[in-house]
Each structure stands twice: as structure tokens, then as C-alpha cells.
Motif scaffolding. Structure first.
Motif, PDB file in Angstrom:
ATOM      1  N   GLY A 162       0.818  -1.221   0.000  1.00 28.52           N
ATOM      2  CA  GLY A 162       0.000   0.000   0.000  1.00 28.52           C
ATOM      3  C   GLY A 162       0.843   1.258   0.000  1.00 28.52           C
TER       4      GLY A 162
ATOM      5  N   ILE B 116       8.855   2.120   3.504  1.00 25.91           N
ATOM      6  CA  ILE B 116      10.045   1.529   4.133  1.00 25.91           C
ATOM      7  C   ILE B 116       9.829   0.028   4.300  1.00 25.91           C
ATOM      8  CG2 ILE B 116      11.415   1.507   6.263  1.00 25.91           C
ATOM      9  CD1 ILE B 116      10.689   4.587   6.398  1.00 25.91           C
TER      10      ILE B 116
ATOM     11  N   THR C 253       1.475   3.044  -2.480  1.00 25.75           N
ATOM     12  CA  THR C 253       1.107   3.891  -3.601  1.00 25.75           C
ATOM     13  C   THR C 253      -0.182   4.633  -3.304  1.00 25.75           C
ATOM     14  OG1 THR C 253       2.191   2.504  -5.200  1.00 25.75           O
ATOM     15  CG2 THR C 253       0.370   3.798  -6.014  1.00 25.75           C
ATOM     16  N   GLN C 254      -0.091   5.933  -3.203  1.00 23.95           N
ATOM     17  CA  GLN C 254      -1.332   6.709  -3.156  1.00 23.95           C
ATOM     18  C   GLN C 254      -1.448   7.443  -4.483  1.00 23.95           C
ATOM     19  OE1 GLN C 254      -2.359   8.798   0.483  1.00 23.95           O
ATOM     20  NE2 GLN C 254      -1.547   7.147   1.734  1.00 23.95           N
TER      21      GLN C 254
ATOM     22  N   ASN D  80      13.707  11.440  -1.595  1.00 29.59           N
ATOM     23  CA  ASN D  80      12.483  11.250  -2.396  1.00 29.59           C
ATOM     24  C   ASN D  80      11.268  11.648  -1.570  1.00 29.59           C
ATOM     25  OD1 ASN D  80      14.603   8.975  -3.199  1.00 29.59           O
ATOM     26  ND2 ASN D  80      13.417   9.563  -5.007  1.00 29.59           N
ATOM     27  N   LEU D  81      10.834  12.874  -1.763  1.00 30.08           N
ATOM     28  CA  LEU D  81       9.720  13.386  -0.965  1.00 30.08           C
ATOM     29  C   LEU D  81       8.407  12.747  -1.395  1.00 30.08           C
ATOM     30  CD1 LEU D  81      10.556  17.200  -0.826  1.00 30.08           C
ATOM     31  CD2 LEU D  81      11.091  15.431   0.863  1.00 30.08           C
ATOM     32  N   CYS D  82       7.573  12.494  -0.402  1.00 34.70           N
ATOM     33  CA  CYS D  82       6.234  11.972  -0.640  1.00 34.70           C
ATOM     34  C   CYS D  82       5.310  12.721   0.304  1.00 34.70           C
ATOM     35  CB  CYS D  82       6.199  10.471  -0.347  1.00 34.70           C
ATOM     36  SG  CYS D  82       4.516   9.802  -0.320  1.00 34.70           S
ATOM     37  N   ARG D  83       4.224  13.247  -0.222  1.00 34.91           N
ATOM     38  CA  ARG D  83       3.319  14.006   0.636  1.00 34.91           C
ATOM     39  C   ARG D  83       2.093  13.181   1.017  1.00 34.91           C
ATOM     40  NH1 ARG D  83       4.209  18.427   3.963  1.00 34.91           N
ATOM     41  NH2 ARG D  83       3.019  20.259   3.318  1.00 34.91           N
ATOM     42  N   CYS D  84       1.946  12.009   0.385  1.00 33.72           N
ATOM     43  CA  CYS D  84       0.724  11.226   0.613  1.00 33.72           C
ATOM     44  C   CYS D  84       0.844  10.201   1.723  1.00 33.72           C
ATOM     45  CB  CYS D  84       0.326  10.464  -0.654  1.00 33.72           C
ATOM     46  SG  CYS D  84      -0.153  11.470  -2.060  1.00 33.72           S
ATOM     47  N   THR D  85       1.939   9.439   1.734  1.00 36.18           N
ATOM     48  CA  THR D  85       1.907   8.167   2.468  1.00 36.18           C
ATOM     49  C   THR D  85       2.433   8.224   3.890  1.00 36.18           C
ATOM     50  OG1 THR D  85       4.119   7.514   1.753  1.00 36.18           O
ATOM     51  CG2 THR D  85       2.284   6.905   0.326  1.00 36.18           C
ATOM     52  N   GLY D  86       3.271   9.192   4.212  1.00 35.93           N
ATOM     53  CA  GLY D  86       3.894   9.169   5.529  1.00 35.93           C
ATOM     54  C   GLY D  86       5.046   8.173   5.617  1.00 35.93           C
ATOM     55  N   TYR D  87       5.429   7.609   4.502  1.00 39.87           N
ATOM     56  CA  TYR D  87       6.653   6.806   4.326  1.00 39.87           C
ATOM     57  C   TYR D  87       6.662   5.433   5.001  1.00 39.87           C
ATOM     58  CZ  TYR D  87       8.456  11.450   3.009  1.00 39.87           C
ATOM     59  OH  TYR D  87       8.637  12.675   2.446  1.00 39.87           O
ATOM     60  N   VAL D  88       5.799   5.190   5.976  1.00 38.67           N
ATOM     61  CA  VAL D  88       5.900   3.954   6.761  1.00 38.67           C
ATOM     62  C   VAL D  88       5.811   2.723   5.860  1.00 38.67           C
ATOM     63  CG1 VAL D  88       4.858   2.625   8.633  1.00 38.67           C
ATOM     64  CG2 VAL D  88       4.831   5.121   8.715  1.00 38.67           C
ATOM     65  N   LYS D  89       4.807   2.693   5.009  1.00 37.18           N
ATOM     66  CA  LYS D  89       4.572   1.510   4.177  1.00 37.18           C
ATOM     67  C   LYS D  89       5.680   1.342   3.142  1.00 37.18           C
ATOM     68  CE  LYS D  89      -0.441   1.767   4.794  1.00 37.18           C
ATOM     69  NZ  LYS D  89      -0.336   1.275   6.157  1.00 37.18           N
TER      70      LYS D  89
END
Lengths: 856, 162
Positions: free
Chosen positions: B93, B141, B95-96, B130-139
Motif C-alpha cells: 500500500g 520503508i 502507492t497513493q 524522495n519526498l512523498c506528501r501522501c503516504t507518511g513513508y511507513v509503508k
């Protein structure tokens, strides 16, 4: 349960056409008040794979810019260097001479149409104060001229050759000074107005006003043992979708204007572009391909008008992509606010009165000015029981970047103020802040007068809480953060630890206003095309809605082929905002899928020679009585298509919501504050959310984690820095810090299932709520660690250190002064908020350390 | 000027302007998985692998790619035969909106190539650009760690067969 035809129409609502007496069987569908609860879930409440995910990771899904187009023109817009100026003269001759430049447009070349870019339903609750191009500029980055050229380089060069003579006007940047007599009038044009009958006073930079009262706050303050007042200053922020705003325009084979655009609101974008360009809606098609994140900023209809203008005038396709700097300066932002809360509390923990006064800064244009303001009250004040509540809000114009919709939508700002205030109250009466919240928070079956008092530009909708898992969010979160063991134990040495928490609520859609619609048709292999007006901008709504459809029809998710958001192809939907898609459009999916299922049952019954009421459906197969006969979905569709009484199995379904049930959440933060540098390190963050039934738990969890991280980086590092002329100095990721993997705290999220009977399969919203937690939870944790209350976020090292130094000074001085002076205004007084009322609390914590006045 | 380079294992001879940036050249050549996010090398959406190392193509002159080996996300896998990292991103999950996925996948691929047994801290280091504004990175990693685990199993089983 069917809803009666009687529907409240607000007196303040825009005049609607006269409705003829409804016939006994109306062709106008009724949206159900509640949805049936199935015995078990087959497709929903399962973490099924997001339908577009494989295409996304393999770069097969296409975003706006991923379409190759011959002869594409590139657009560049010249932005204003001044915060407030009149264009005295503008000369584009030199710009037009640049090789490759095809067209240059200024305000002289376009008809003047005032409207709002807010991207809301019609008529909008935002003022019509924005033109395609104007002779006046109102913030640094405001549009001056549009260039279309063969290459981006030629367009950029041409912008430097446009000669503009500005008459620079005095600007106003301080929202607390914007209504002063000597403040410059930002909207002095004669034609700005609001399309609905609400307050609007642009001559005094006064964009909106909301006022409501329940009970009698004066009486409430008299009943209190402590009356506390504090002012909080939630700050500017940008959404930072990794894909900046982008729009492509071209003429189709029938000479209609096609806008392929990164929008959250394709249908509103079509309507507003038609309005701006003065062409009929039928001449425009808006296509929403994959969108690289929005978070509210792509609700704004920002690029479509310019692209439409260029394509209609040049008859050539064009593209306009904002740079990151333009995204920061000229797209939309979170409305910064000045929020003063005065609250009365009894020693036993009862809240006797809450007064919330807000000055919201909408910047140069009034996009979402009123509704973000109303939401500050309506999504925050109902959370705690108080008999006497007052909400007075004003939105003002300034010559700064424009506010807009941003995930959380006012609740973020107001929850910061309210939840810090809750800790202050708890501290004043010497009660644990969690116990204090548990004592006061709203529970199932209870209502709040605020629901009715505060709507969106009109009266709200009264409702009782049908589902509330907040208690469980709190107790589970306490365990995970180890509250009992760690709270109030900062330790010794230079690094002190602290815990903080907060409770949150949001809404699910705008009741009696928002509408979503869905079309489903069946194919001969038993699959279905589902066409959605709803806008998946990365949230996973295509998947969630397909799961709801599959559940209702009785097939697997894989059988649903989803196509979303194309104004020519899909039915209407208000779009992705107000935490509405799952709750609202999910209802439309059920209404639609039920009709499809009935048709399938009828055909199957006829094929099997059975009574329709005996037909059951399981996993794409229809069974007769006692399961003796069966036909597959594929056979059913083939029969309906080719064999007997042929027709297309399919239906359209709509839904409006009658309530906006709040999701609930509790957030917890553990911080370590370096007392020598003021640096705040976030060690652990825990968030529990009650979103009713999670239609897709993995996606709901992803929404929560993403919102938490956005909130955390907003609380600790994200900050707009302006020079004295209103120019943003840090419009880039190098200097506007959004968090990445190495900044992450230990982040734990969990869902608390409840069942919301007004929502599809028990669902409520999930996407917005969790962005609201970090400001108050971390703010409270800092207070817990080092005793300082930071009211002007972000909580940078500089601010924490300064506050800690100030804490030492007045604490010494205060020892000499009588205690009663510790910073409270009288209950009835504060017509104007006490602006710099940041009275620091004592460092020793626990005993009456708050700036409070003991009254009895 | 001419640019001779290998992209996803194929030779290309592309006509470019001397001041062209690699991101634009790659996108014009059809590699739309290379995304524009900031234009200044701070978000990682445009990351591609150049001779095995992740590079932000928005701040790389196309001319500098003469004779190099470039890998874009299109070269990683496709829906019929996804790379183990792509599959892990889907399963976890991660991918947002998906806009940052191609760049993140490239950074993750570079990590696993050089370090097949990364810790969570290694993953955080490797994906920090690699910035991501959707996922919070947890998934995400988790996904990289899962992919590393899956690759290990594949390697073991192929060794076992030998």
C-alpha cells in the motif's frame, strides 16, 4: 427506511426555482437516510489491492503532462513583483518579438468577469473577487500577463520583456490591522460581490463574518472557577503536492475545448471555466487523468481559464505547468489565523463556557474565506460538552498569498487552539489532561447545538452522534505511548522529555449540499464498467468505491473496471473535498449497484424459471431456490444482450448526504526538548482513528499515516518567511522543509472500528482528520517537557529557546506581584482579542501554573 | 548536438540542445515515468539511475549522459512482469497518488543493488531524497525491506537448484 419528501430549505439559501407539487411517484430519487448492514463483508473492510497501483508503479498510468501533443504551446504567466499596485501601463511589443512567441495577453485583451476560483458548488459561498487578468495586482505573484510560446524558454524570456509601469500602493500584511481605518483597500473595484446573501464588506478588507452563540457565555464564565484566555497563531502552509498544478488544453474534433487538468473538481472546473471565458458548458470537456496529489489546493480552479483562453484564441493546444516557486507563491495556502479562546472551567472538570474569536487571513482573494472560517467552529466546538458557546469569526483580506482549501480546512487551525486550551484548563484545575477530555467529550447519542448553528454559508444540519470510537482511541493510544509511565516525567539534565495528546473530530461531506453520482453497466463476461464523477487524486477512492459496488452487486473487486472523472463520460460529482467521497459517493454507488443487482436477479430468475425473490447471488453466480439452478453473471449478461427482451443491464445512482457524521481521533506525541538549544525532537507519534467501517483498512491507514506526517512537518518545520514587502523568501523545498524518511519519528497508527449507519457499509471519512493532531499534540508535549506554551507555530528551536528564556524572567518577577494579575481579561470584555497575550506559565508545572484567575 | 546513451538496456542516439536537462530529454524520448516535481534536485521525483547510481535528472545536463547507462522506472518492470520492488510497493500500500513512486523505486533499487540486506535505517537514508506528501513513508520503508527479503529468498532458491 425512506426519507420523507419534506426537506428543510434554509431561508438564507439562494432562491431556487419554484417546485411543483410532487407527484405520488416522483422521478426524483430519494437518498436513503441509513444503509442496511449486511451479515458479513465480502469485498469491503478488506485490504484489497488498489486498482491503479500496479499501473502507477510501472509508470503506465498517465498524469496530465504524460500525453504527447503535436504543436503544443507553453504558457508562462508574468507574476507581480509588488504586493499591491495598479498597472498604469503595460507594453508587450518587445515580448511579442521574441522568436517563438505566439500570443501575449493582458487584462486589456480579456473580458472582465468577476468570479471565484474556489471550486465549490454553485452558487459559491466565496466572493466573486477574482478576474482572469486584472489591472490591479494584490499580492506578490499575482497575474500580470500571459505568454504562449513554442518553447518554455521563449515564454519565460518574453515575460522579462513585458514593460509594466506600476503605481505601487500601500500594502497591508497584518491581519489584525487589515480593517483599520487607514488600511489600504485591497478590493476597491466596484464589481466584487458575493453570489449568496451573506456578509461581505470589501471596503474595509472584511471578507466574511460568522457569529453564533449558544446559551450565555457571560453566565458561563460567572459559573467558572477559572476563566482562561489565550491567543493562538496557526501559520501559513502550502499543500506541496509533488506534482505542481498543471493543465493542458486542446480543441477536439468537434471544436470543443478539452481541459486535461490536475483538478479535484472536474465539474466545478468546467462550470467556472465556462463562466470565466463566457462560453457554454457544452463547449467544454474536463478530463481528470491521474493526479499527483492535491490535499485541497487542486480544488482551486486556477489554470483552466488561462489554458482555455490560449487555446481558444490561438486554436492550438497548450500546457501550463506551475514551477515549485509559483506553487508556493501563487497557488493556494492554509489560511493563517489569530484565534483567541476564552474558556471557563469548574474545579470538577465541567466546562462552563467557551468563546472562540478568530481573525482569518485569506490573503489577496477570498477563496474559501467563509467556509474555512465556519469549519473552525463546526468541526471543533461540538467535540466537548459546554452549555454556553460563542463563536465570532472574521476573515480579512491582506496583500499576502491566497488562502484556500487545505486538508483539515479550518479544523486544523482551530483544533490547535482548542486542544492547547484543553490542556491549559486541565492544568488550571490540576486534572490529568486525558481524564479532563474523557469527562467532557461528546459520546454516541449526544448532539451539539453547533451542528445546526454553523453550516456552510447557511444554517447547518442538526444531528446526533451515531457512532463514536473516541474513548477507545484514547485508551488504546495511551497504552501505545505509555502515558501512565511517562507523562509528567521530563527527567533531569539538558534534554527533557514530554508527552502531549489531543482529541479530534471532522465531518463526512457537506450535508444537504453535496451530491455524487455513479453509472454502472454490465459486460458479457460478467464484469462491470463503473463510471464515477468522483475524483481519485491518489486517495484510493476508485478502489474504495469499486469495493462498495462489488459488495453490493455480489462479485469480486476485479470485475469492476473503474473510470473516473471526465465531464463528457461520467455523471456529476461535486469532487474530492470536504471528506466526502467515501461517505457520499459511496452512498451513490450502493444506490446504483442495488438497481443493477435487481436487474441481474430479474434476468436470472427468468432464465432459471424461478421467482425473483428466491434468487441469491454469490461471487458472480446467481442461484435459484435451494441452489438447484444457477447461472453465472456472464450468462446473465449474454442473455440480456442477445437472447430475450434484450436490454443493457445498467443503472445510474445518485446520493446526497443528510448528515455529516464526524470521524474521531486521538493523537499522542512524545518529544525530547534540548534545553540548551531549544530543539524539539519528535520521538514517537501515535494516532488512533474511528472512521466507522474502514472500506479498505490498508488505504485508510495510509491516509492516516500521510496526514499525520503532513501535520507533523507543519508543526515543526514548515513556515512561510516573508520580506517586508510581502514576498515569500523561501519558495522551494530547500528552505521550506517538508519531512522525509530520515526525519520520521516512530509512527504508529491504528483504526478503531465503529458502525455509522448513515454511511455506506458503516463508513465515515478518514482523509482529513489526522492532519489536525500534530500541532496541539506536539505543542502540549513541549509544554509538558519544558513548561512553555508556544502559541506561534512552527515549534522551531529558536521559538522554544526564546520562550524558555522568557519563562525564567517573568517567573522571577511574578513572585513579587499578586497572583490574580496573571493575565486574564474579564469575562465579557474581549471585543478585540488580546493580541500579544502570550503570558508564559510558570516552570514548576502542576499547581495553578496557567495564566488563569481563580474566582472563588 | 547528438547524445549517445543507453536507456533501459537499449542504445539511443538523441538530438538534444546543449543546455537541455536530462529530465526533458528522457520525457521527450517517451520515458514519462521521469516526473517533474521541483526542478532543483530536492524532491527526487525525477530520479533515474546513471551507471548504477541514483541521480536527479532535473539538475543533470543531458550532455553529461553521453555514453552512460540509464535506468528509468520503465526499465524496472511492467505490470505483466513487475520488479520485486514494484510488487512490494503494490502489496504494502505504498502507492497513493503514485507521482513520487518512480523516483523512490529507483532510489530503492540503487540501495538493494549495493546493499541486499538493508536495515530500516539504511532504507530511510537511501530514500531521504524522495519526498512523498501522501503516504507518511511507513509503508514504503516496509516495502523495501519486504522486497529485500523476497530477493533473498529468490536467490537462495536459485542457488539451491544449482
Amino acid at each position: 427506511m425512506a426519507k420523507t419528501l419534506k426537506k428543510e430549505t434554509s431561508k438564507k439559501a439562494a432562491p431556487a426555482a419554484k417546485v411543483a407539487a410532487a407527484p405520488s411517484i416522483s422521478p426524483i430519487p430519494e437518498s436513503p437516510l441509513v444503509f442496511e448492514r449486511p451479515d458479513k463483508f465480502n469485498q469491503v473492510n478488506h485490504s484489497l489491492t488498489k486498482v491503479d497501483s500496479m499501473g502507477l508503479v510501472c509508470a503506465q498510468q498517465k498524469y496530465v503532462a504524460d500525453l504527447d501533443m503535436q504543436g503544443l504551446l507553453h504558457i508562462k504567466v508574468l507574476g507581480s513583483p509588488h504586493a499591491h499596485a495598479v498597472i498604469k501601463s503595460i507594453d508587450v511589443k518587445e515580448a511579442e518579438k521574441i522568436p517563438g512567441v505566439v500570443a501575449v495577453f493582458t487584462y486589456k485583451d480579456v473580458p472582465r468577469v468577476v468570479r471565484t476560483t474556489a471550486g465549490q458548488g454553485f452558487p459559491e459561498p466565496s466572493p466573486y473577487d477574482t478576474c482572469l487578468l486584472d489591472s490591479k495586482v494584490r499580492f506578490v505573484g499575482d497575474r500580470v500577463a500571459v505568454v504562449a510560446a513554442e518553447t518554455p524558454e521563449a515564454a519565460a524570456e518574453a515575460c522579462t520583456k513585458i514593460k509594466v509601469q506600476y503605481q505601487v500602493l500601500k500594502a497591508v500584511f497584518d491581519p489584525e490591522r487589515a480593517r483599520d481605518k487607514d488600511a489600504p483597500v485591497i478590493h476597491d473595484e466596484k464589481d466584487c460581490r458575493v453570489p449568496i446573501p451573506i456578509f461581505y464588506d470589501p471596503k474595509h478588507n472584511h471578507c466574511s463574518h460568522v457569529e453564533t452563540a449558544v446559551g450565555d457565555v457571560k453566565k458561563g464564565f460567572k459559573q467558572a472557577d477559572y476563566v482562561l484566555e489565550k491567543t493562538y497563531y496557526p501559520h501559513y502552509a502550502q499543500h506541496c503536492p509533488i506534482e505542481p498544478h498543471i493543465c493542458m488544453a486542446y480543441l477536439d474534433e468537434n471544436d470543443r475545448l478539452v481541459l486535461r487538468t490536475s483538478t479535484q473538481v472536474p465539474f466545478h472546473a468546467r462550470r467556472i471555466t465556462a463562466q470565466t471565458l463566457g462560453i457554454p458548458v457544452k463547449k467544454i470537456r474536463v478530463i481528470k487523468p491521474r493526479i499527483g496529489g492535491g490535499f485541497g489546493t487542486k480544488q482551486e480552479v486556477l489554470l483552466e481559464d488561462v489554458c482555455g483562453l490560449v487555446t481558444l484564441k490561438t486554436r492550438r493546444p497548450c500546457i501550463w505547468a506551475l514551477t515549485r516557486a509559483e506553487e508556493f507563491m501563487a497557488a493556494r495556502t492554509r489560511h493563517p489565523m489569530v484565534i483567541t479562546i476564552q474558556s471557563g472551567v469548574k474545579k470538577n472538570g465541567a466546562i462552563t463556557a467557551i468563546s472562540m474569536r478568530i481573525i482569518s487571513n485569506t490573503g489577496a482573494y477570498g477563496s474559501h474565506a467563509l467556509t474555512v472560517l465556519s469549519n473552525c467552529g463546526s468541526k471543533v466546538l461540538p467535540l466537548y460538552r459546554a452549555e454556553n458557546i460563542e463563536f465570532i469569526g472574521d476573515t480579512v483580506y491582506t496583500n499576502l498569498p491566497v488562502g484556500g482549501a487545505y486538508r483539515g480546512y479550518g479544523a486544523t487551525q482551530a483544533a490547535f487552539a482548542m486542544e492547547c486550551q484543553m490542556d491549559e484548563m486541565a492544568e488550571a484545575i490540576g486534572m490529568d489532561p486525558i481524564k479532563f477530555r474523557q469527562l467532557n467529550h461528546i459520546k454516541e447519542g449526544e448532539s451539539s447545538p453547533i451542528f445546526k448553528a454553523l453550516g456552510e454559508g447557511r444554517e447547518g444540519v442538526d444531528m446526533a452522534i451515531g457512532s463514536c470510537g473516541l474513548s477507545k482511541c484514547i485508551t488504546e493510544g495511551m497504552k501505545r505511548i505509555d502515558w501512565a509511565k511517562k507523562y509528567g516525567k521530563p527527567g533531569t539534565g539538558s534534554k527533557r522529555r514530554g508527552l502531549g495528546m489531543c482529541c479530534l473530530m471532522q465531518g463526512s461531506s457537506i450535508p444537504e449540499i453535496d451530491m455524487g453520482a455513479v453509472f454502472i453497466k454490465m459486460n458479457e463476461d460478467g464484469s462491470f464498467n463503473m463510471l464515477l464523477g468522483a475524483t481519485d487524486l491518489g486517495t484510493g477512492s476508485d478502489t474504495v468505491l469499486a469495493q462498495i459496488a462489488a459488495e453490493t452487486i455480489g462479485c469480486k473487486l476485479e470485475e469492476m473496471i473503474v473510470y473516473s472523472s471526465d465531464t463528457d463520460m461520467t455523471p456529476f460529482d461535486v469532487g474530492a473535498y470536504a471528506s466526502s467521497t467515501t461517505y457520499l459517493t459511496g452512498g451513490a454507488v450502493i444506490n446504483c449497484a442495488k438497481k443493477v443487482r435487481e436487474q441481474i436477479e430479474a434476468v436470472a430468475a427468468s432464465m432459471m424459471g424461478e421467482d425473483m425473490k428466491n434468487v441469491t447471488i454469490e461471487n458472480g453466480v446467481c442461484y435459484g431456490k435451494g441452489r438447484k439452478n444457477k447461472v453465472t453473471f456472464g450468462q446473465v449478461c449474454n442473455y440480456a444482450m442477445y437472447e430475450h427482451k434484450q436490454f443493457q443491464i445498467g443503472a445510474i445512482g445518485s446520493h446526497i448526504s443528510h448528515a455529516s457524521p464526524p470521524p474521531f481521533s486521538a493523537h499522542f506525541a512524545e518529544v525530547e526538548v534540548d534545553t540548551e538549544t531549544g530543539e524539539v525532537k519528535l520521538l514517537k507519534y501515535v494516532a488512533g482513528v474511528d472512521c466507522g467501517t474502514a472500506i479498505n483498512p490498508q488505504l485508510a491507514d495510509g491516509q492516516t499515516q500521510g496526514a499525520c506526517m503532513n501535520g507533523i512537518s507543519f508543526a515543526l518545520t514548515e513556515e512561510y518567511i516573508f520580506d517586508e514587502n510581502g514576498r515569500m523568501l523561501n519558495p522551494n523545498f530547500g528552505n521550506y522543509k517538508i519531512w522525509s524518511t530520515k526525519d520520521m519519528p516512530e509512527l504508529e497508527t491504528f483504526l478503531v472500528p465503529t458502525y455509522e449507519k448513515t454511511g455506506p457499509y458503516g463508513a465515515k471519512s478518514v482523509s482529513e482528520i489526522s492532519i489536525n493532531g500534530a500541532l496541539p499534540a506536539i505543542g502540549n508535549a513541549i509544554k509538558n517537557a519544558v513548561g512553555v506554551r508556544i502559541t506561534r507555530p512552527p515549534f522551531t528551536a529558536e521559538k522554544v529557546l526564546t520562550a524558555m528564556k522568557e519563562l525564567v524572567k517573568p517567573a522571577k518577577a511574578a513572585a513579587k506581584e499578586p497572583k490574580a494579575k496573571a493575565g486574564v481579561s474579564k469575562a465579557a470584555k474581549p471585543a478585540k482579542p488580546a493580541v500579544k497575550a502570550e503570558k508564559p506559565a510558570k516552570a514548576t508545572a502542576k499547581k495553578a501554573t496557567v495564566a488563569g484567575k481563580k474566582k472563588k | 548536438m547528438k547524445l549517445n546513451t543507453r536507456i533501459n538496456g537499449k542504445e539511443y542516439c538523441l538530438e538534444i540542445k546543449p543546455n537541455a536537462m536530462l529530465i526533458d530529454v528522457l520525457r521527450q524520448a517517451g520515458f514519462k515515468g521521469v516526473k517533474f516535481g521541483c526542478g532543483e534536485g530536492s524532491c527526487g521525483a525525477c530520479a533515474v539511475m546513471i551507471n548504477g547510481r541514483p541521480r536527479n535528472s532535473c539538475i543533470t545536463l543531458a550532455g553529461a549522459a553521453e555514453g552512460v547507462e540509464i535506468l528509468t522506472v520503465e526499465g524496472l518492470g511492467n505490470p505483466e512482469k513487475p520488479h520485486v520492488l514494484q510488487q512490494a510497493f503494490v502489496d504494502s500500500g505504498s502507492t497513493q497518488c503514485g507521482y513520487c513512486n518512480p523516483g523512490s523505486l529507483i532510489a530503492a533499487k540503487a540501495l538493494l543493488d549495493s546493499n541486499p540486506n538493508p536495515t530500516a535505517e539504511d532504507v530511510k537514508d537511501a530514500l531521504d531524497g524522495n519526498l512523498c506528501r501522501c503516504t507518511g513513508y511507513v509503508k514504503r520503508i516496509d516495502a523495501v525491506l519486504q522486497a529485500a527479503e523476497a530477493s533473498k529468498k529468490t536467490r537462495k532458491s536459485t542457488r539451491g537448484k544449482k
